[in-house]
Design an enzyme around this catalytic site. Structure first.
Site, short mmCIF file in Angstrom:
data_model
loop_
_atom_site.label_atom_id
_atom_site.label_comp_id
_atom_site.label_asym_id
_atom_site.label_seq_id
_atom_site.Cartn_x
_atom_site.Cartn_y
_atom_site.Cartn_z
CD GLU A 164 -3.48 -4.72 9.24
OE1 GLU A 164 -3.74 -3.88 10.11
OE2 GLU A 164 -2.97 -4.40 8.15
CG HIS A 176 -5.88 1.09 3.50
ND1 HIS A 176 -6.83 2.08 3.62
CD2 HIS A 176 -5.72 0.58 4.75
CE1 HIS A 176 -7.20 2.20 4.89
NE2 HIS A 176 -6.55 1.29 5.60
CG ASN A 200 -1.73 1.27 1.31
OD1 ASN A 200 -2.52 1.55 0.42
ND2 ASN A 200 -1.53 2.04 2.37
CG ASP A 204 0.68 -3.48 6.78
OD1 ASP A 204 0.30 -3.78 7.92
OD2 ASP A 204 0.94 -2.31 6.43
CA LIG Z 1 -3.76 2.67 -1.00
#
Ligand SMILES: [Ca+2]
Ligand SMILES: [Ca+2]
Length: 983
Positions: free
Chosen positions: A471, A429, A265, A425
């Protein structure tokens, strides 16, 4: 079958049969014996194994294989009776399952008149081995922040000018020195703890400098691996490429899978040291790598410190991740330097102010100038010790979009080292399609590693696919798109934690039941449970033994956060709770009494995949059985909670271990017992009894199945057809019984008993009647009742022609259940209740039915006796209109929905998380956006539309759709139109 009156039951021909087995036999003469007693014969495959001599009462034999052995005896005197015992227990069909590598004792006791004589045969057989059988569904995963675990090389602690101490500088978030070499040295401890996999901090190169910790009270370095600078080099604090390769090999040698924490991300923050090292800024015009403020205010952006990077005035910001990330939205120069501001949604937001990679971008980009410079500078000398050797193809311009680069770089670690899985992780997002792209790339990369000369001898033959857990902060089973569209095998379960705030809680036995159903049904969705984590808090309730018992025995994957097993505490004085969870590992607690308890349970869990991956049945107070199969492999355990050391317990193991099976307590494997009458009696050595198959424990991975559980004697069960139901005029009831042949007694005036009328032919009732039945055999008696209620007004329901646009199934309630339906498809639960055991079925005309809520189309169904016994194996294919029987078979429904007007949709290109079809023109039309299609196979969905349908629109329920299309029966469509007949 007990063998007593041998003369009536056994012909003189074959006495004892041992097929394909080698043996040796020795005899020991004794001087007892009575001339009136008959000698015996024992044969192997038609040959005598031992010629019994009435004066020789003790024999010793060794056998390689007892799998086909049966015992019987042929005394020649007609008045003799023989009783056979195996290891002290009367011989029956299951006795030989208890033979093990120790010495086994078989005794033939002959009685003739008042005289008796015993003959003893000692049999020695090979020891059964109890090794491991790996399944990700049962994995115990040890999550370690490498920097905080063990320092194997102090020379690498302060790489890239990193500081640990300087004046009064707090060191909560500095590098503490732990490294890959230290992890390698401590793998034996993790093996002792029973872990299957180790989840390590991202080992690739992190931002060199620091950013401000909470309130700028301390410097915050990337010791945790979440602030990447360069995905293609080892971070020097972690160690070299070869040290990492050695770590992976040593882990694999112990059967431990390696999971890397990875970030897709965002990049790391910009730091002063990176600016200096790679020429995109400096410190007021002076290169001052390693600079630390002296005033205790750990910020680099404050005018108070007179610190700025000056890059804006020097025009060098474009050298950083320009065009790759959203960052610096509040800076006047950000746009001209090639940075967009962070967005307002999960995908585009700048999480914690971090530079957000434009993962949605699909056009090719060039390598950021600072990375080009870095790779030019770092391509010789000792830099080569840290540089991944296989990524040069992805160190060039124009290969793809930013996400394509990151995915190729990450897959490169898998292909170079044989990494077994990723913990991803910030899953919420990044677009699910990018996660799926990562998954596919890593599957290929792992297969390539296994086929390469780099593969270590331990893992090259492993067959499980590359694994991913995600996650998504706060995820608690709601959104299944991560599994269906994102390629995730598992998701981290925040439910334990969120239920009681940041301190976590210990799972309860009701959690066990819930997760056994959620994780170990046919949908293959795994959760990774935890009680402590680096982002929430430490769970330290004061009884870490209880945590181990409840948490490690919970179905699903188990994430041990380093120090859960040693009661590692918070860093004292740290103003940031999350940061405070990342204290140095407390090695002084390893192997203490609490830690040993974690080891015992961890090892039991690893030996028995049924613990995490099995389906569960409740066997009585505090007693749970779980069973698991994987191809030919089968495994079962029974857990008895809340025991006291030294006390003896009789544990119900019925259905999990057959009579005659030798079992042991996984908590103290010196405690063994043989199952008798569906129960074992054992003395507990701790707070839990862990019943598992007996055998010699080895660390090897062994795929040899535990012997399947043979059927145990069951009480007879009566089936009434129809079962309890309502009727309008009259009802005729037929009774049958399993096992067949047992007499059925019945009564229509109170409970039936052993003297009630024997059933011979069908019974007809014209008034409301309760029919009671009584059956018995050697396993016991069984009284059941069935109620037939007369009703003049037909109840609601699908009669005679069910609405073809609705979804119904029926149940033939011959065993007098309270039937419930639990149904689901690839994307959603399909019951109105939404919680196990689902919806109560509705009764009508001797049958039960269930109607799916509007718009829901299940693909799988469980019909249960209100959450207890389940029809068939539990998970049954949903067949609209079918009538299910208690054994899981189906018959025709009253009137199945119309016809075979099936259409298919290929979701491969669109990859919609929901696929709907809207139809019109026929007997009925759907209302927009239509109904969910059913998964046919892979990406192909299907649906049967009403006859006469003329038009279709396929869509995802949220605005993405095909044009209006012409219906053609049996055709395959995609978003672009009709692709012709589906073959
Ligand atoms: Ca992003
Ligand atoms: Ca070190």
């Amino acid at each position: 079958m007990n063998i007593r009156n041998i003369s009536h039951k056994v012909s003189a021909a074959v006495a004892m049969m041992l097929l394909g087995t080698a043996f040796t036999a020795t005899g020991a003469a004794v001087n007892s014996g009575d001339a009136t007693l008959s000698a015996l014969e024992i044969k192997v495959d038609g040959q005598n194994l031992v010629n019994f001599d009435r004066n020789t009462t003790s024999y010793s034999i060794e056998l390689d294989d007892t799998s086909l052995m049966t015992l019987s005896a042929a005394p020649t005197a007609s008045d003799a009776t023989v009783t056979i015992t195996v290891n002290g227990r009367e011989y029956d069909n299951h006795s030989l399952a208890s033979l093990d590598g120790g010495e086994n004792t078989i005794v033939y006791n002959i009685v003739s008149g008042t005289a008796s004589q015993a003959y003893t045969i000692k049999i020695k057989t090979p020891q059964v081995l109890r090794g491991r059988h790996f399944s990700w569904k049962n994995a115990t995963i040890y999550f370690v922040l490498t920097d905080r675990f063990y320092n194997g090389d102090t020379a690498n602690d302060m790489s890239y000018h990193r500081q640990r101490s300087q004046g009064n500088m707090p060191d909560y978030a500095t590098f503490h020195g732990g490294d890959i070499k230290g992890l390698t040295e401590k793998l034996d401890y993790l093996n002792r703890l029973g872990v299957d996999a180790i989840w390590i901090s991202a080992p690739y190169e992190q931002m060199h400098g620091w950013t401000g910790g909470k309130g700028d009270a301390f410097p915050h370095y990337a010791f945790h691996g979440y602030y990447a600078l360069d995905w293609t080099y080892m971070d020097r604090n972690m160690g070299t490429v070869e040290e990492f390769r050695s770590f992976v090999t040593e882990a694999h040698k112990r059967g431990i899978r390696v999971v890397m924490d990875i970030v897709l991300n965002h990049t790391g923050y910009c730091t002063l040291d990176d600016c200096v090292d790679y020429d995109f800024g400096n410190f007021n015009g002076t290169a001052t790598a390693g600079w630390m403020p002296s005033n205790g205010n750990y910020t680099m952006w404050s005018d108070d410190n007179e610190v700025s990077f000056n890059a804006d005035t020097q025009g060098k910001w474009g050298n950083w991740w320009s065009g790759w990330v959203r960052a610096f939205g509040d800076r006047s120069w950000s746009s001209s330097a090639g940075f967009a501001p962070g967005g307002g949604d999960n995908y585009t937001m700048s999480l914690a102010g971090l530079p957000d990679v434009v993962t949605e971008k699909t056009s090719a980009v060039n390598i950021p100038p600072f990375l080009k410079l870095k790779w030019e500078q770092e391509n010789s000398g000792d830099y080569l010790d840290y540089r991944l050797p296989n990524l040069d193809a992805w160190r060039t311009d124009g290969k793809g979009a930013p996400a394509d680069y990151l995915i190729a770089w990450l897959a490169g670690w898998v292909e170079e080292f044989g990494i077994d899985g990723f913990r991803c992780d910030t899953a919420k997002h990044v677009e699910l399609s990018r996660w799926n792209q990562l998954k596919q790339a890593c599957k290929t990369a792992l297969a390539n590693w296994r086929a390469s000369s780099r593969a270590d001898e331990y893992a090259k033959s492993w067959t499980e696919d590359f694994w991913m857990t995600g996650e998504a902060f706060g995820w608690d089973h709601g959104d299944t798109g991560y599994f269906t569209s994102g390629g995730f095998d598992s998701m981290i379960n925040f439910a334990f934690n969120s239920s009681e705030g940041s301190q976590g809680r210990t799972p309860s036995t009701s959690d066990w039941e819930y997760y056994a159903n959620y994780c170990n049904g046919s949908n293959g969705r795994q959760v990774l449970n935890y009680v402590s984590s680096h982002d929430t808090g430490l769970h330290r309730p004061g009884d870490q033994k209880k945590v181990a018992t409840m948490f490690l025995l919970c179905p699903g994957g188990a994430q041990i956060y380093y120090g859960d097993e040693t009661s590692r505490g918070y860093m004292s004085g740290c103003p940031d709770q999350s940061m405070a969870t990342r204290s140095d590992f407390n090695w002084d607690a390893v192997d203490n009494a609490d830690n040993k308890h974690w080891q015992l349970i961890g090892q039991f869990r690893r030996r028995n995949p049924a613990v995490g991956a099995g389906t569960q049945s409740n066997l009585g107070p505090d007693t749970y059985g779980r069973s698991f199969t994987d191809g030919a492999y089968a495994n079962a355990v029974v857990i008895r909670l809340n025991t006291s050391a030294g006390q003896t317990y009789t544990v119900n193991v019925n259905g999990f271990f057959a009579d005659g099976t030798k079992v042991m307590d996984g908590y103290n494997t010196a405690t063994t017992a043989t199952v008798d009458g569906g129960k074992v009696t054992m003395q507990a050595s701790g707070p839990v009894l862990l019943v598992e198959a007996y055998g010699q424990i080895t660390d090897d991975e062994i795929d040899t199945p535990t012997p399947p559980v043979p059927p145990v004697p069951q009480k007879p069960v009566v089936t009434a057809t129809p079962g309890s139901s309502t009727f309008s005029e009259s009802v005729t009831v037929t009774l049958s019984v399993n096992p067949a042949g047992t007499p059925i007694r019945y009564s229509v005036a109170g409970a039936a008993n052993a003297s009630s009328t024997v059933y011979t032919s069908p019974l007809t009732f014209t008034e409301t009647t309760t029919l009671s039945t009584y059956v018995e055999n050697e396993a016991g008696s069984n009284v059941q009742s069935f109620t037939y209620t007369k009703s003049d007004t037909p109840g609601p329901g699908p009669d005679p022609d069910p609405d073809p646009n609705k979804q119904y199934v029926y149940f033939n309630n011959t065993q007098n259940w309270t039937p419930y339906v639990w149904a689901w498809n690839e994307t959603e639960n399909c019951t109105a209740a939404g919680a196990w055991p689902g919806d109560a079925m509705t009764q009508k005309d001797g049958k039960y039915y269930w109607e799916a809520p509007a718009g829901k189309v299940p693909t799988l169904i469980i019909i249960s006796d209100k959450g207890g016994t389940r029809a068939g194996n539990g998970n049954l294919e949903y067949v609209n209109g079918a009538t299910y029987n208690p054994d899981g078979s189906t018959g025709d429904g009253p009137t199945p929905p119309t016809g075979d007007n099936v259409v298919y949709f290929d979701n491969g290109a669109t990859n919609w998380s929901t696929v709907k079809v809207h139809y019109w023109g026929g007997e009925s039309a759907s209302s927009w956006p239509g109904v969910n299609m059913i998964v046919h196979s892979g990406n192909i969905y299907k649906y049967t539309v009403p006859s006469g349908t003329t038009g279709l629109v396929f869509n995802n329920g949220s605005g993405n759709q095909s044009e209006n299309l012409t219906f053609v029966k049996g055709h395959l469509y995609d978003k672009n139109g009709d692709k012709g007949e589906y073959k």
